[in-house]
Design a protein around this motif. Sequence first.
Motif, PDB file in Angstrom:
ATOM      1  N   GLY A   1      22.564  49.886  10.095  1.00  0.00           N
ATOM      2  CA  GLY A   1      22.495  48.719  10.973  1.00  0.00           C
ATOM      3  C   GLY A   1      22.664  47.424  10.217  1.00  0.00           C
ATOM      4  N   MET A   2      22.016  47.317   9.050  1.00  0.00           N
ATOM      5  CA  MET A   2      22.134  46.120   8.233  1.00  0.00           C
ATOM      6  C   MET A   2      23.573  45.922   7.759  1.00  0.00           C
ATOM      7  N   SER A   3      24.228  47.005   7.381  1.00  0.00           N
ATOM      8  CA  SER A   3      25.592  46.910   6.860  1.00  0.00           C
ATOM      9  C   SER A   3      26.601  46.572   7.951  1.00  0.00           C
ATOM     10  N   ILE A   4      26.390  47.097   9.158  1.00  0.00           N
ATOM     11  CA  ILE A   4      27.276  46.739  10.267  1.00  0.00           C
ATOM     12  C   ILE A   4      27.162  45.244  10.557  1.00  0.00           C
ATOM     13  N   SER A   5      25.933  44.748  10.567  1.00  0.00           N
ATOM     14  CA  SER A   5      25.730  43.313  10.775  1.00  0.00           C
ATOM     15  C   SER A   5      26.393  42.502   9.664  1.00  0.00           C
ATOM     16  N   ASP A   6      26.189  42.946   8.418  1.00  0.00           N
ATOM     17  CA  ASP A   6      26.780  42.201   7.306  1.00  0.00           C
ATOM     18  C   ASP A   6      28.303  42.287   7.313  1.00  0.00           C
ATOM     19  N   PHE A   7      28.842  43.384   7.847  1.00  0.00           N
ATOM     20  CA  PHE A   7      30.299  43.508   7.957  1.00  0.00           C
ATOM     21  C   PHE A   7      30.869  42.333   8.744  1.00  0.00           C
ATOM     22  N   PHE A   8      30.265  42.040   9.899  1.00  0.00           N
ATOM     23  CA  PHE A   8      30.755  40.934  10.725  1.00  0.00           C
ATOM     24  C   PHE A   8      30.480  39.586  10.053  1.00  0.00           C
ATOM     25  N   GLY A   9      29.309  39.466   9.420  1.00  0.00           N
ATOM     26  CA  GLY A   9      29.009  38.222   8.715  1.00  0.00           C
ATOM     27  C   GLY A   9      29.965  37.970   7.560  1.00  0.00           C
ATOM     28  N   SER A  10      30.274  39.025   6.802  1.00  0.00           N
ATOM     29  CA  SER A  10      31.203  38.890   5.681  1.00  0.00           C
ATOM     30  C   SER A  10      32.609  38.568   6.160  1.00  0.00           C
ATOM     31  N   LEU A  11      32.984  39.165   7.293  1.00  0.00           N
ATOM     32  CA  LEU A  11      34.307  38.870   7.862  1.00  0.00           C
ATOM     33  C   LEU A  11      34.407  37.405   8.242  1.00  0.00           C
ATOM     34  N   MET A  12      33.363  36.858   8.849  1.00  0.00           N
ATOM     35  CA  MET A  12      33.364  35.439   9.218  1.00  0.00           C
ATOM     36  C   MET A  12      33.457  34.559   7.971  1.00  0.00           C
ATOM     37  N   CYS A  13      32.750  34.952   6.899  1.00  0.00           N
ATOM     38  CA  CYS A  13      32.819  34.176   5.651  1.00  0.00           C
ATOM     39  C   CYS A  13      34.204  34.266   5.028  1.00  0.00           C
TER      40      CYS A  13
ATOM     41  N   GLY B   1      32.887  22.986  13.665  1.00  0.00           N
ATOM     42  CA  GLY B   1      33.208  23.086  12.243  1.00  0.00           C
ATOM     43  C   GLY B   1      32.082  22.509  11.395  1.00  0.00           C
ATOM     44  N   ALA B   2      31.595  23.322  10.426  1.00  0.00           N
ATOM     45  CA  ALA B   2      30.485  22.899   9.563  1.00  0.00           C
ATOM     46  C   ALA B   2      30.930  22.750   8.118  1.00  0.00           C
ATOM     47  N   GLY B   3      32.167  22.345   7.912  1.00  0.00           N
ATOM     48  CA  GLY B   3      32.664  22.117   6.555  1.00  0.00           C
ATOM     49  C   GLY B   3      33.411  23.301   5.991  1.00  0.00           C
ATOM     50  N   TRP B   4      32.732  24.458   5.897  1.00  0.00           N
ATOM     51  CA  TRP B   4      33.369  25.648   5.310  1.00  0.00           C
ATOM     52  C   TRP B   4      33.418  26.816   6.284  1.00  0.00           C
ATOM     53  N   ILE B   5      32.748  26.670   7.433  1.00  0.00           N
ATOM     54  CA  ILE B   5      32.708  27.737   8.431  1.00  0.00           C
ATOM     55  C   ILE B   5      32.260  27.125   9.749  1.00  0.00           C
ATOM     56  N   CYS B   6      32.509  27.802  10.842  1.00  0.00           N
ATOM     57  CA  CYS B   6      32.026  27.327  12.143  1.00  0.00           C
ATOM     58  C   CYS B   6      30.605  27.824  12.360  1.00  0.00           C
ATOM     59  N   TRP B   7      29.740  26.878  12.663  1.00  0.00           N
ATOM     60  CA  TRP B   7      28.331  27.199  12.887  1.00  0.00           C
ATOM     61  C   TRP B   7      27.730  26.060  13.705  1.00  0.00           C
ATOM     62  N   ILE B   8      26.420  25.935  13.690  1.00  0.00           N
ATOM     63  CA  ILE B   8      25.756  24.840  14.400  1.00  0.00           C
ATOM     64  C   ILE B   8      26.029  23.547  13.639  1.00  0.00           C
TER      65      ILE B   8
ATOM     66  N   ALA C   1      36.640  26.055   0.995  1.00  0.00           N
ATOM     67  CA  ALA C   1      37.544  26.870   1.802  1.00  0.00           C
ATOM     68  C   ALA C   1      37.902  28.186   1.119  1.00  0.00           C
ATOM     69  N   LEU C   2      38.037  28.180  -0.204  1.00  0.00           N
ATOM     70  CA  LEU C   2      38.545  29.345  -0.927  1.00  0.00           C
ATOM     71  C   LEU C   2      37.459  30.293  -1.431  1.00  0.00           C
ATOM     72  N   ALA C   3      36.354  29.753  -1.960  1.00  0.00           N
ATOM     73  CA  ALA C   3      35.322  30.597  -2.565  1.00  0.00           C
ATOM     74  C   ALA C   3      34.782  31.657  -1.607  1.00  0.00           C
ATOM     75  N   PRO C   4      34.468  31.321  -0.349  1.00  0.00           N
ATOM     76  CA  PRO C   4      33.943  32.353   0.560  1.00  0.00           C
ATOM     77  C   PRO C   4      34.937  33.465   0.861  1.00  0.00           C
ATOM     78  N   LYS C   5      36.226  33.181   0.712  1.00  0.00           N
ATOM     79  CA  LYS C   5      37.220  34.217   0.978  1.00  0.00           C
ATOM     80  C   LYS C   5      37.121  35.326  -0.064  1.00  0.00           C
ATOM     81  N   PHE C   6      36.919  34.959  -1.327  1.00  0.00           N
ATOM     82  CA  PHE C   6      36.824  35.962  -2.390  1.00  0.00           C
ATOM     83  C   PHE C   6      35.526  36.751  -2.298  1.00  0.00           C
ATOM     84  N   THR C   7      34.398  36.051  -2.186  1.00  0.00           N
ATOM     85  CA  THR C   7      33.120  36.766  -2.111  1.00  0.00           C
ATOM     86  C   THR C   7      32.948  37.452  -0.762  1.00  0.00           C
ATOM     87  N   GLY C   8      33.530  36.883   0.293  1.00  0.00           N
ATOM     88  CA  GLY C   8      33.444  37.510   1.610  1.00  0.00           C
ATOM     89  C   GLY C   8      34.143  38.851   1.649  1.00  0.00           C
ATOM     90  N   ILE C   9      35.334  38.958   1.036  1.00  0.00           N
ATOM     91  CA  ILE C   9      36.059  40.221   1.054  1.00  0.00           C
ATOM     92  C   ILE C   9      35.352  41.261   0.186  1.00  0.00           C
TER      93      ILE C   9
END
Length: 393
Positions: free
Chosen positions: A57-69, A159-166, A19-27
């Motif tokens: 384009g890659m960075s905009i995509s990663d922006f949303f991915g990082s926000l989700m993480c 819910g997939a443990g640490w994030i919502c996904w398939i 729960a916590l690790a992705p918050k630090f690396t995600g930000i």
Amino acid sequence: MPVSLSDPKCQITKLRAMALAPKFTGIVSLISSTFIIQHVLRDRRRRGLTYHRLLLGMSISDFFGSLMCFLSTWPIPRGEACLAAGTTMTCTAQGFFNQTAALTTPTYNISLAIYYILVIVKGWKENRVSKIEKYLHALPILAGLGTGFAGLALKLYNGAGWICWIAPAPNNPERHNPNYGIFRLAFLYADAWAIIIFLAICMCIIYFHVLKQEQKLDKYRASFAQKKRKQSKKIRNQAYLYVGCVYMTWIFGSIFRFMELAGQTPPTYITILFVTFFPLQGFFNLTTYMFPRILRYFEEGIPLTQSFERRRSSFFSSFVTSARNSISRRRSSQAPCSDGIVENGENVHAREAGVEADNEGDDNAIEEGTTGENGTFDGEKDSIDELARIVEA
């Protein structure tokens, strides 16, 4: 009742770390992608180059991915994970953006690899590459959005443990799909592994091409050959670094999934490394993006801030020039039509147009020129030198 680390699920070290690790690396990744986005958008010249638009384009995509993480377990329905405070709706939204960004971002590396192949191996110039740029953007965007909306239609996001996904939803039969493992492979991991293989092939092509070019350079004078080798290695290493970003992001996630496919339970340290490194592609991209500027600083002593200062002065000088031209034309139209005034107005306009042309000289230098003997670029640069200037812009 607010969620906190005193929640029973947070007492398990593995779940708390997930729960916590992705918050630090995600930000960290979120900030890194934001930097690249603003660095491209704030500069007219970068906005006009295919290389920088692909990174945008890659960075905009990663922006949303990082926000989700960064959100990690917060959108998961309450009680299903450590710090979970969401609902089925919030989990579905996170799952959609997570799936879309998770596939779009690495697929942009395919577009970037194709760009490098066209420029380094085929010798394409910027004006030629720009004609097929729309396809380089369409591939990752359609792949990400296509699988993202397919997941919505199939109600795969849980819910997939640490994030919502398939993921499975045994407590919610309406959203539970027993074939979720197949969709995980088809929508993301099989694609990511195919991308990794494709990138490895592209890098081999670039490596052997550059090696062949270096062998050809041996028959030319030492100073010319040494300069060309230096430029070729810079561009080759830049391409390798972007591929390395993908490998660093996906290595632990791939180990995790391979162990699951083999029927084994991944150890805690693999799980933690997975959720820590997966959000970091934006940070790795920023490191690679700044690498040419850092290298130039150590080799030539050019400050890292020079590009910001130069572009800022160029922007304001263009703005001031445009304003002065507008005022000059307005005054000329309002003043009596004497020859002296008209001539003076024309002189002012020509003089200011010359200043504007000087400011744009560097921009046009990237896009113009002809190929001369021995593969050199008459008056300007060949494709390798052109790309070297583009990545340092």
